[in-house]
Design a protein around this motif. Structure first.
Motif, short mmCIF file in Angstrom:
data_model
loop_
_atom_site.label_atom_id
_atom_site.label_comp_id
_atom_site.label_asym_id
_atom_site.label_seq_id
_atom_site.Cartn_x
_atom_site.Cartn_y
_atom_site.Cartn_z
N ASN A 187 0.84 -1.20 0.00
CA ASN A 187 0.00 0.00 0.00
C ASN A 187 0.88 1.25 0.00
O ASN A 187 2.11 1.18 -0.05
CB ASN A 187 -0.94 0.00 1.21
N ASP A 204 -3.43 -4.07 -5.20
CA ASP A 204 -3.53 -3.53 -3.84
C ASP A 204 -3.15 -2.06 -3.79
O ASP A 204 -3.82 -1.26 -3.13
CB ASP A 204 -2.63 -4.34 -2.90
N GLN A 244 -3.21 0.26 -6.16
CA GLN A 244 -4.18 1.14 -6.80
C GLN A 244 -5.54 1.11 -6.11
O GLN A 244 -6.39 1.94 -6.40
CB GLN A 244 -4.32 0.77 -8.27
N SER A 245 -5.72 0.14 -5.19
CA SER A 245 -6.96 0.09 -4.42
C SER A 245 -6.88 0.90 -3.14
O SER A 245 -7.89 1.12 -2.46
CB SER A 245 -7.29 -1.37 -4.04
N ASP A 246 -5.66 1.35 -2.81
CA ASP A 246 -5.45 2.09 -1.57
C ASP A 246 -5.99 3.51 -1.70
O ASP A 246 -5.46 4.32 -2.47
CB ASP A 246 -3.95 2.11 -1.24
N THR A 247 -7.03 3.83 -0.97
CA THR A 247 -7.64 5.16 -1.05
C THR A 247 -6.76 6.24 -0.46
O THR A 247 -6.98 7.43 -0.67
CB THR A 247 -9.00 5.17 -0.34
N ASN A 248 -5.73 5.83 0.31
CA ASN A 248 -4.80 6.80 0.89
C ASN A 248 -3.69 7.21 -0.08
O ASN A 248 -2.90 8.09 0.22
CB ASN A 248 -4.16 6.23 2.16
N GLY A 297 -3.19 9.12 -2.45
CA GLY A 297 -3.67 10.29 -3.17
C GLY A 297 -2.67 10.87 -4.14
O GLY A 297 -3.02 11.68 -5.00
N TRP A 327 -1.05 9.19 -6.41
CA TRP A 327 -0.89 8.32 -7.58
C TRP A 327 -1.11 9.12 -8.86
O TRP A 327 -2.07 9.87 -8.98
CB TRP A 327 -1.86 7.15 -7.51
#
Length: 313
Positions: A158, A193, A195-199, A201, A203
């Motif tokens: 992550n 995983d 790219q699924s991490d909402t934290n 930011g 990216w």
């Protein structure tokens, strides 16, 4: 290593025809799969120059904090070096194809064999490089685990793990490439995983790049100063509850690849000929690949290997 392809229905055989081999087909299939090769520093070893490749790495000088005295030269400094050596070795594989297939087969399997050999050569090449790196960089176990066996399935790759790896490299003053960016190689599970991490930011997707013409092979985006490439041959292991996936964050000159000039990678095709006593009745032709390669970590502190679980599995 050899395999035989003919018209027999016995196990291990299949229909084929010899077809026509073109280097373009080989290279077009092979090159895009060489992810570890693409990220390493390359230094060819010329022929007739011995069996070892040597790199001499300059050790860092300490900071100067004492001012100069007027009309007085300072003491001279001595630059020490660390020598790293590696021996290039030869690898190869080939397949026999029955001559009967030239006039009996209706299937263009020879092209498929060429494609399979291309895939096999690329997999072999990158696997050899990966083996030289794995366990020889700075290890980072996701979720704060003490080793890979203790990595939980929930301890995924992550944004936090990437920040930690980048911090490790920045703290050691590891240089990056253009723009001082590092390069990362991750498994599709790690990409899932991350790219699924909402934290995450920070990216940056490829379509937002200001210079999209400078993409790396398989590059998918950037995060926290790392350009990420996705490849399936990054390696895996066993964690506390499930499989782990390996990810790598590299600084410049973390590892090097040496290969004999003119022998880096080639596809070799042999048709029956009058001087070939091993094939007196022209019963078969062969096609195969060969390369000379060695890979070596130059400085362990310039790369971080992350061991993480995944929510994708």
């Amino acid at each position: 290593m050899a395999n035989t392809i003919g018209i027999s229905t016995a196990v291990g055989n299949t229909f084929s025809d010899t077809g026509i081999y073109y280097d373009k087909r080989w290279l077009a299939r092979l090159t895009p799969q060489l992810y570890f090769e693409d990220l390493g520093a390359k230094k060819p070893l010329p022929k007739n120059s011995g069996t070892l490749m040597k790199w001499r790495r300059l050790n860092k000088l300490t900071a100067v904090t004492t001012p100069l005295t007027e009309n007085t030269n300072p003491s001279e400094s001595t630059v020490a070096t660390t020598e790293v050596t590696v021996e290039p070795l030869t690898y190869g594989q080939f397949v026999k194809m029955s001559s009967e297939l030239k006039w009996k087969s209706i299937n263009p399997i020879a092209d498929e064999v060429t494609d399979e050999l291309s895939d096999n050569a690329a997999l072999s090449y990158d696997t050899i490089i990966r083996a030289a790196l794995s366990g020889n960089l700075t290890n980072q176990f996701a979720g704060g685990a003490v080793n890979e066996a203790a990595v939980a399935d929930s301890a995924v790759l992550n944004a936090s793990e990437i920040r930690k790896a980048v911090y490790t490299l920045r703290k050691a003053s590891v240089p990056g490439w253009e723009g001082n960016l590092y390069k990362g190689l991750i498994h599709p599970a790690g990409s899932f995983d991350l790219q699924s991490d909402t934290n995450a930011g920070g990216w940056i997707d490829l379509h937002k790049y200001t210079q999209p013409d400078t993409l790396l092979r398989g590059e998918i985006g950037q995060l926290y100063g790392v350009r990420f490439v996705v490849g399936t041959n990054t390696g895996s292991g066993t964690g506390a509850t499930d499989e782990t996936f390996h990810a790598y964050i590299f600084g410049r000159d973390c590892y090097a690849i040496s290969e004999l000039s003119g022998q880096g990678m080639e596809m070799i095709r042999k048709e029956p000929g009058p001087q070939d006593t091993s094939n007196p009745l022209n019963m078969f032709s062969t096609v195969g690949w060969k390369f000379v390669l060695a890979a070596k970590v130059l400085q362990a502190s310039r790369g971080v290997q992350i061991y993480a679980g995944s929510a994708a599995e």
